[in-house]
Scaffold this motif. Structure first.
Motif, PDB file in Angstrom:
ATOM      1  N   VAL A  11     -11.864 -48.132 -66.740  1.00  0.00           N
ATOM      2  CA  VAL A  11     -13.089 -48.747 -66.491  1.00  0.00           C
ATOM      3  C   VAL A  11     -14.553 -47.946 -66.649  1.00  0.00           C
ATOM      4  O   VAL A  11     -15.235 -48.551 -67.187  1.00  0.00           O
ATOM      5  N   GLU A  12     -14.048 -46.742 -66.543  1.00  0.00           N
ATOM      6  CA  GLU A  12     -15.503 -45.965 -66.786  1.00  0.00           C
ATOM      7  C   GLU A  12     -15.725 -46.014 -68.126  1.00  0.00           C
ATOM      8  O   GLU A  12     -16.792 -46.068 -68.614  1.00  0.00           O
ATOM      9  N   ASP A  13     -14.767 -45.694 -69.036  1.00  0.00           N
ATOM     10  CA  ASP A  13     -14.822 -45.852 -70.371  1.00  0.00           C
ATOM     11  C   ASP A  13     -15.302 -47.277 -70.996  1.00  0.00           C
ATOM     12  O   ASP A  13     -16.296 -47.238 -71.857  1.00  0.00           O
ATOM     13  N   VAL A  14     -14.925 -48.384 -70.205  1.00  0.00           N
ATOM     14  CA  VAL A  14     -15.432 -49.653 -70.747  1.00  0.00           C
ATOM     15  C   VAL A  14     -16.779 -49.724 -70.395  1.00  0.00           C
ATOM     16  O   VAL A  14     -17.657 -50.266 -71.349  1.00  0.00           O
ATOM     17  N   ILE A  15     -17.310 -49.332 -69.201  1.00  0.00           N
ATOM     18  CA  ILE A  15     -18.716 -49.391 -68.863  1.00  0.00           C
ATOM     19  C   ILE A  15     -19.530 -48.618 -69.745  1.00  0.00           C
ATOM     20  O   ILE A  15     -20.563 -49.292 -70.148  1.00  0.00           O
ATOM     21  N   TYR A  16     -19.046 -47.389 -70.244  1.00  0.00           N
ATOM     22  CA  TYR A  16     -19.595 -46.609 -71.142  1.00  0.00           C
ATOM     23  C   TYR A  16     -20.029 -47.329 -72.541  1.00  0.00           C
ATOM     24  O   TYR A  16     -20.990 -47.156 -73.222  1.00  0.00           O
ATOM     25  N   ALA A  17     -19.025 -47.967 -72.960  1.00  0.00           N
ATOM     26  CA  ALA A  17     -19.019 -48.672 -74.131  1.00  0.00           C
ATOM     27  C   ALA A  17     -19.930 -49.938 -74.067  1.00  0.00           C
ATOM     28  O   ALA A  17     -20.627 -50.126 -74.931  1.00  0.00           O
ATOM     29  N   LEU A  18     -20.113 -50.750 -72.878  1.00  0.00           N
ATOM     30  CA  LEU A  18     -20.835 -51.684 -72.811  1.00  0.00           C
ATOM     31  C   LEU A  18     -22.421 -51.132 -72.738  1.00  0.00           C
ATOM     32  O   LEU A  18     -23.507 -51.552 -73.087  1.00  0.00           O
ATOM     33  N   ASP A  19     -22.598 -50.021 -72.130  1.00  0.00           N
ATOM     34  CA  ASP A  19     -23.895 -49.229 -72.240  1.00  0.00           C
ATOM     35  C   ASP A  19     -24.456 -49.143 -73.633  1.00  0.00           C
ATOM     36  O   ASP A  19     -25.597 -49.349 -73.939  1.00  0.00           O
ATOM     37  N   LYS A  20     -23.633 -48.674 -74.276  1.00  0.00           N
ATOM     38  CA  LYS A  20     -23.876 -48.267 -75.878  1.00  0.00           C
ATOM     39  C   LYS A  20     -24.019 -49.771 -76.593  1.00  0.00           C
ATOM     40  O   LYS A  20     -25.097 -49.840 -77.266  1.00  0.00           O
ATOM     41  N   ALA A  21     -23.313 -50.879 -76.053  1.00  0.00           N
ATOM     42  CA  ALA A  21     -23.558 -52.147 -77.060  1.00  0.00           C
ATOM     43  C   ALA A  21     -24.824 -52.645 -76.687  1.00  0.00           C
ATOM     44  O   ALA A  21     -25.671 -53.128 -77.594  1.00  0.00           O
ATOM     45  N   VAL A  22     -25.104 -52.705 -75.400  1.00  0.00           N
ATOM     46  CA  VAL A  22     -26.700 -53.348 -74.938  1.00  0.00           C
ATOM     47  C   VAL A  22     -27.631 -52.500 -75.565  1.00  0.00           C
ATOM     48  O   VAL A  22     -28.819 -53.127 -75.750  1.00  0.00           O
ATOM     49  N   GLN A  23     -27.447 -51.204 -75.509  1.00  0.00           N
ATOM     50  CA  GLN A  23     -28.665 -50.381 -76.174  1.00  0.00           C
ATOM     51  C   GLN A  23     -28.799 -50.774 -77.689  1.00  0.00           C
ATOM     52  O   GLN A  23     -29.803 -50.806 -78.227  1.00  0.00           O
ATOM     53  N   GLU A  24     -27.704 -51.031 -78.120  1.00  0.00           N
ATOM     54  CA  GLU A  24     -27.610 -51.346 -79.655  1.00  0.00           C
ATOM     55  C   GLU A  24     -28.057 -52.929 -80.222  1.00  0.00           C
ATOM     56  O   GLU A  24     -28.241 -53.219 -81.151  1.00  0.00           O
ATOM     57  N   GLY A  25     -27.889 -53.717 -79.132  1.00  0.00           N
ATOM     58  CA  GLY A  25     -28.409 -55.185 -79.198  1.00  0.00           C
ATOM     59  C   GLY A  25     -26.822 -55.953 -79.554  1.00  0.00           C
ATOM     60  O   GLY A  25     -26.979 -56.965 -80.092  1.00  0.00           O
ATOM     61  N   ALA A  26     -25.754 -55.515 -79.488  1.00  0.00           N
ATOM     62  CA  ALA A  26     -24.732 -55.862 -79.904  1.00  0.00           C
ATOM     63  C   ALA A  26     -24.183 -57.298 -78.848  1.00  0.00           C
ATOM     64  O   ALA A  26     -23.645 -58.159 -79.304  1.00  0.00           O
ATOM     65  N   ILE A  27     -24.552 -57.142 -77.639  1.00  0.00           N
ATOM     66  CA  ILE A  27     -24.472 -58.035 -76.571  1.00  0.00           C
ATOM     67  C   ILE A  27     -25.635 -58.384 -75.971  1.00  0.00           C
ATOM     68  O   ILE A  27     -26.412 -57.653 -75.851  1.00  0.00           O
ATOM     69  N   PRO A  28     -25.675 -59.675 -75.411  1.00  0.00           N
ATOM     70  CA  PRO A  28     -26.890 -60.175 -74.628  1.00  0.00           C
ATOM     71  C   PRO A  28     -26.963 -59.234 -73.278  1.00  0.00           C
ATOM     72  O   PRO A  28     -25.805 -59.058 -72.783  1.00  0.00           O
ATOM     73  N   PHE A  29     -28.205 -59.256 -72.767  1.00  0.00           N
ATOM     74  CA  PHE A  29     -28.307 -58.282 -71.391  1.00  0.00           C
ATOM     75  C   PHE A  29     -27.544 -59.118 -70.260  1.00  0.00           C
ATOM     76  O   PHE A  29     -27.114 -58.567 -69.342  1.00  0.00           O
ATOM     77  N   ASP A  30     -27.924 -60.483 -70.157  1.00  0.00           N
ATOM     78  CA  ASP A  30     -27.122 -61.181 -68.982  1.00  0.00           C
ATOM     79  C   ASP A  30     -25.466 -60.979 -69.105  1.00  0.00           C
ATOM     80  O   ASP A  30     -24.822 -60.682 -68.118  1.00  0.00           O
ATOM     81  N   GLN A  31     -24.868 -61.288 -70.355  1.00  0.00           N
ATOM     82  CA  GLN A  31     -23.665 -60.945 -70.181  1.00  0.00           C
ATOM     83  C   GLN A  31     -23.031 -59.423 -69.785  1.00  0.00           C
ATOM     84  O   GLN A  31     -22.096 -59.250 -69.362  1.00  0.00           O
ATOM     85  N   TYR A  32     -24.025 -58.507 -70.238  1.00  0.00           N
ATOM     86  CA  TYR A  32     -23.657 -57.243 -70.021  1.00  0.00           C
ATOM     87  C   TYR A  32     -23.737 -57.167 -68.433  1.00  0.00           C
ATOM     88  O   TYR A  32     -23.065 -56.339 -68.113  1.00  0.00           O
ATOM     89  N   LEU A  33     -24.653 -57.768 -67.809  1.00  0.00           N
ATOM     90  CA  LEU A  33     -24.918 -57.347 -66.198  1.00  0.00           C
ATOM     91  C   LEU A  33     -23.688 -58.156 -65.819  1.00  0.00           C
ATOM     92  O   LEU A  33     -22.875 -57.557 -64.943  1.00  0.00           O
ATOM     93  N   ARG A  34     -23.070 -59.336 -66.142  1.00  0.00           N
ATOM     94  CA  ARG A  34     -21.866 -60.029 -65.500  1.00  0.00           C
ATOM     95  C   ARG A  34     -20.671 -59.057 -65.784  1.00  0.00           C
ATOM     96  O   ARG A  34     -19.924 -58.862 -64.822  1.00  0.00           O
ATOM     97  N   ASN A  35     -20.349 -58.447 -66.801  1.00  0.00           N
ATOM     98  CA  ASN A  35     -19.193 -57.703 -67.261  1.00  0.00           C
ATOM     99  C   ASN A  35     -19.383 -56.303 -66.351  1.00  0.00           C
ATOM    100  O   ASN A  35     -18.262 -56.016 -65.707  1.00  0.00           O
TER     101      ASN A  35
END
Length: 411
Positions: free
Chosen positions: A347-371
């Protein structure tokens, strides 16, 4: 006379050793100038050395200006015998002044400036200020205050008939003084200076000179023999030179000893530092040897484990081994602990990957918060489960240790 006075002062003030005068070196030149100025302004006051006895019985060799101080009384000049002692603290402190009455003189009692024992205390002495005060001004003040109130008077003696009657100019002068002063005023003890063009037919007898003066009241002086002074000076110079050589030799030896003591202290300090360093190195060596033994023991364990598992694998390729099945937990708690820890890290690795994705704009911010909210909730449950499993394992371990230790204390 002035040249002899300069030589005398230079000689006595330059003496060293036991016979040196007790004045500090920084004021000797000023003392010399004061005495020379006094002798030039008042030739009747000449410097000399004499022994002074303190009230506690100590004796010390000091300089003094001995002779007479002129005073003007009733229009006539008289000479008062005085001695000005330059004490050890002169010129920072005032000198000590005495009047020296002869055998046929008495000190006026009471006198505002002279005590019964002859000590003079005028305002100039009481208000002495270094370095402006000097002996010339002191002598002028003595003349001024003595002229206002003479400190010495002659004792009354029975009148004797003169066996050789004749003109006596000294007696006439005394009679004129008595008549001018009057019967109500006492006559000063010192007769005035007589400046007669020719000697009188019958010279007037004079009292013995005080303190070795050549004339009646210190107009001429008998001072120390120059040869003796130079001889003493030469001896003192020799003694001073010898004492100086001894002091220099002693200082050199003391400096050498101090250097040796310093070197000895440095060597002892270095010895202590070397001993401490050697002890630390020995302790470090023992610690490294213990760590080496631990490393060797762990190496043996790992090599044995590798040999044992290589035999189990047989001819299988090492890359074909399933990582999840390579390590088998020893019990259910260990397996549960392993699963919780693996899930937490995943789970820690997935959260880290989501952080990188939201910084790069790959996923919207609201979806990032839900995940992240869902993953954080799942991670919390995994960590809580791992904490409970760890507590149960610690309790089981303590119970196992207690069960193994209880037979040792059984009777």
């Amino acid at each position: 006379m002035a040249q002899y006075t300069q030589q005398f002062l230079s000689s006595v003030l330059s003496q060293r050793g036991p016979s040196a005068l007790p004045y500090t070196e920084d004021v000797k030149w000023l003392i010399r100038q004061h005495l020379l100025a006094l002798a030039e302004a008042y030739p009747s006051l000449q410097p000399k050395t004499a022994t002074f006895t303190h009230n506690d019985g100590r004796t010390v060799n000091l300089l003094q200006a001995d002779g007479t101080a002129p005073m003007l009384f009733q229009g006539v000049t008289y000479n008062i015998p005085v001695a000005i002692w330059l004490m050890e603290s002169y010129p920072r402190h005032a000198p000590l002044v005495f009047v020296n009455p002869t055998r046929d003189m008495i000190i006026k009692r009471p006198h505002p400036f002279v005590s019964p024992n002859g000590v003079v205390s005028i305002p100039y002495i009481q208000n002495w200020v270094y370095p402006s005060s000097n002996l010339v001004e002191l002598a002028r003040n003595l003349s001024h205050f003595f002229g206002r109130d003479p400190p010495l008077y002659s004792q009354r003696k029975p009148s004797n008939p003169n066996p050789n009657p004749g003109p006596n100019y000294g007696s006439n002068n005394l009679s004129s003084v008595n008549s001018s002063v009057g019967s109500a005023v006492a006559r000063p003890t010192i007769p005035p200076r007589v400046y007669s063009p020719s000697p009188s037919p019958t010279p007037t007898p004079t009292p013995p000179p005080p303190y070795g003066s050549g004339s009646a009241y210190g107009s001429g002086r008998i001072m120390e023999d120059p040869a003796e002074v130079f001889k003493k000076n030469a001896i003192n110079k020799l003694v001073e030179s010898l004492n100086g050589d001894i002091r220099e030799l002693r200082k050199a030896r003391e400096a050498e000893m101090e250097g040796l003591f310093g070197a000895q202290a440095v060597l002892r300090k270095r010895e202590e530092e070397l001993a401490n360093g050697l002890k630390e190195m020995q302790d470090e060596k023992e610690g490294l040897e213990q760590q080496l033994q631990m490393v060797l023991m762990n190496t043996d364990l790992l090599e044995g484990w590798l040999r044992e598992n290589e035999e189990k694998m047989g001819n299988k390729d090492i890359h074909s081994v399933d990582v999840d099945n390579a390590l088998e937990p020893c019990d259910a708690l260990s397996k549960q602990m392993l699963d919780c820890t693996a899930s937490d890290l995943a789970v820690e690795d997935v959260i880290y990957a989501l952080d990188k994705a939201v910084q790069e704009g790959a996923i919207p911010f609201d979806q990032y918060l839900r995940n992240v909210r869902l993953l954080s909730r799942e991670q919390f449950f995994h960590r809580a489960t791992a904490s409970k499993v760890r507590a149960v394992q610690m309790q089981a371990q303590v119970a196992s240790m207690a069960s193994r230790a209880s037979p040792q204390y059984a009777f």
